[in-house]
Write a protein that holds these residues in place. Structure first.
Motif, PDB file in Angstrom:
ATOM      1  N   ILE A   1       0.840  -1.202   0.000  1.00 40.46           N
ATOM      2  CA  ILE A   1       0.000   0.000   0.000  1.00 40.46           C
ATOM      3  C   ILE A   1       0.874   1.250   0.000  1.00 40.46           C
ATOM      4  O   ILE A   1       0.589   2.217  -0.713  1.00 40.46           O
ATOM      5  N   TYR A   2       1.956   1.245   0.772  1.00 40.29           N
ATOM      6  CA  TYR A   2       2.876   2.387   0.750  1.00 40.29           C
ATOM      7  C   TYR A   2       3.441   2.584  -0.653  1.00 40.29           C
ATOM      8  O   TYR A   2       3.474   3.698  -1.173  1.00 40.29           O
ATOM      9  N   PHE A   3       3.850   1.513  -1.287  1.00 38.58           N
ATOM     10  CA  PHE A   3       4.413   1.600  -2.627  1.00 38.58           C
ATOM     11  C   PHE A   3       3.368   2.092  -3.628  1.00 38.58           C
ATOM     12  O   PHE A   3       3.670   2.929  -4.492  1.00 38.58           O
ATOM     13  N   LEU A   4       2.143   1.606  -3.520  1.00 32.96           N
ATOM     14  CA  LEU A   4       1.085   2.034  -4.431  1.00 32.96           C
ATOM     15  C   LEU A   4       0.754   3.509  -4.251  1.00 32.96           C
ATOM     16  O   LEU A   4       0.399   4.197  -5.206  1.00 32.96           O
ATOM     17  N   ARG A   5       0.872   4.006  -3.031  1.00 39.03           N
ATOM     18  CA  ARG A   5       0.579   5.421  -2.767  1.00 39.03           C
ATOM     19  C   ARG A   5       1.680   6.345  -3.258  1.00 39.03           C
ATOM     20  O   ARG A   5       1.428   7.498  -3.575  1.00 39.03           O
ATOM     21  N   THR A   6       2.900   5.862  -3.304  1.00 36.40           N
ATOM     22  CA  THR A   6       4.025   6.748  -3.608  1.00 36.40           C
ATOM     23  C   THR A   6       4.571   6.628  -5.024  1.00 36.40           C
ATOM     24  O   THR A   6       5.449   7.396  -5.404  1.00 36.40           O
ATOM     25  N   ALA A   7       4.080   5.700  -5.796  1.00 41.44           N
ATOM     26  CA  ALA A   7       4.550   5.510  -7.169  1.00 41.44           C
ATOM     27  C   ALA A   7       3.338   5.317  -8.090  1.00 41.44           C
ATOM     28  O   ALA A   7       2.316   4.794  -7.655  1.00 41.44           O
ATOM     29  N   PRO A   8       3.441   5.719  -9.337  1.00 40.27           N
ATOM     30  CA  PRO A   8       2.297   5.601 -10.248  1.00 40.27           C
ATOM     31  C   PRO A   8       2.097   4.170 -10.768  1.00 40.27           C
ATOM     32  O   PRO A   8       2.107   3.909 -11.974  1.00 40.27           O
ATOM     33  N   CYS A   9       1.895   3.253  -9.859  1.00 41.32           N
ATOM     34  CA  CYS A   9       1.712   1.841 -10.211  1.00 41.32           C
ATOM     35  C   CYS A   9       0.428   1.603 -10.991  1.00 41.32           C
ATOM     36  O   CYS A   9       0.318   0.599 -11.705  1.00 41.32           O
ATOM     37  N   PHE A  10      -0.536   2.506 -10.870  1.00 46.63           N
ATOM     38  CA  PHE A  10      -1.808   2.346 -11.570  1.00 46.63           C
ATOM     39  C   PHE A  10      -1.617   2.299 -13.085  1.00 46.63           C
ATOM     40  O   PHE A  10      -2.488   1.834 -13.814  1.00 46.63           O
ATOM     41  N   LEU A  11      -0.462   2.764 -13.559  1.00 41.88           N
ATOM     42  CA  LEU A  11      -0.175   2.738 -14.997  1.00 41.88           C
ATOM     43  C   LEU A  11       0.185   1.337 -15.484  1.00 41.88           C
ATOM     44  O   LEU A  11       0.188   1.077 -16.677  1.00 41.88           O
ATOM     45  N   LYS A  12       0.489   0.433 -14.578  1.00 42.77           N
ATOM     46  CA  LYS A  12       0.903  -0.935 -14.922  1.00 42.77           C
ATOM     47  C   LYS A  12      -0.122  -1.940 -14.404  1.00 42.77           C
ATOM     48  O   LYS A  12       0.159  -2.765 -13.536  1.00 42.77           O
ATOM     49  N   THR A  13      -1.318  -1.905 -14.949  1.00 47.11           N
ATOM     50  CA  THR A  13      -2.389  -2.767 -14.450  1.00 47.11           C
ATOM     51  C   THR A  13      -2.086  -4.248 -14.636  1.00 47.11           C
ATOM     52  O   THR A  13      -2.545  -5.072 -13.836  1.00 47.11           O
TER      53      THR A  13
END
Length: 131
Positions: free
Chosen positions: A10-22
């Motif tokens: 969750i920390y990583f998802l909040r701090t990096a634009p991981c949503f671009l790599k579905t």
């Protein structure tokens, strides 16, 4: 609830634009599902997996899907920290627009009816809250 590395994820998802790599997020969700199947030694039909992702108070296991929280986690983190980041950067380094945040907000608008950017305010205890 705190197993399977969820707080770190969750920390990583909040701090990096991981949503671009579905595709990577989906793969991670599948690995977590498979690990749960192996740990519990059961078959896990889709409806059971859907129930497992419900909050504990609603009869689920409280598992969070990375695909569900990546976009909102990133948006909330950037919204909550943008003013502080702008204050910390030297004047020649500040950029009034954040292209990744704009892309995330555009994706959010497609998924919801919200069309205005969230405003961050402080509550009585001095903690930041999104409106």
């Amino acid at each position: 609830r705190h197993c399977l590395g969820m707080p770190k994820l969750i920390y990583f998802l909040r701090t990096a634009p991981c949503f671009l790599k579905t595709n990577f997020l989906k793969k991670f969700d599948d690995i977590v599902k498979e690990a749960l199947v192996n740990i519990l030694n059961i078959t896990f039909p889709q409806d059971a997996h859907s129930q497992a992702t419900l909050p504990i108070a609603n009869g689920g296991l409280g598992l969070r899907l990375a695909t569900d929280i990546a976009l909102v986690g990133y948006l909330s983190s950037v919204s909550a920290t943008s003013a502080t980041v702008q204050m910390l950067l030297p004047p020649n380094q500040t950029n009034p627009t954040n292209e990744v945040w704009e892309k995330a907000f555009s994706m959010w608008k497609q998924l919801t009816t919200q069309t205005t950017k969230p405003e961050v305010t402080e509550n009585k205890e001095g903690k930041k809250e999104e409106n």
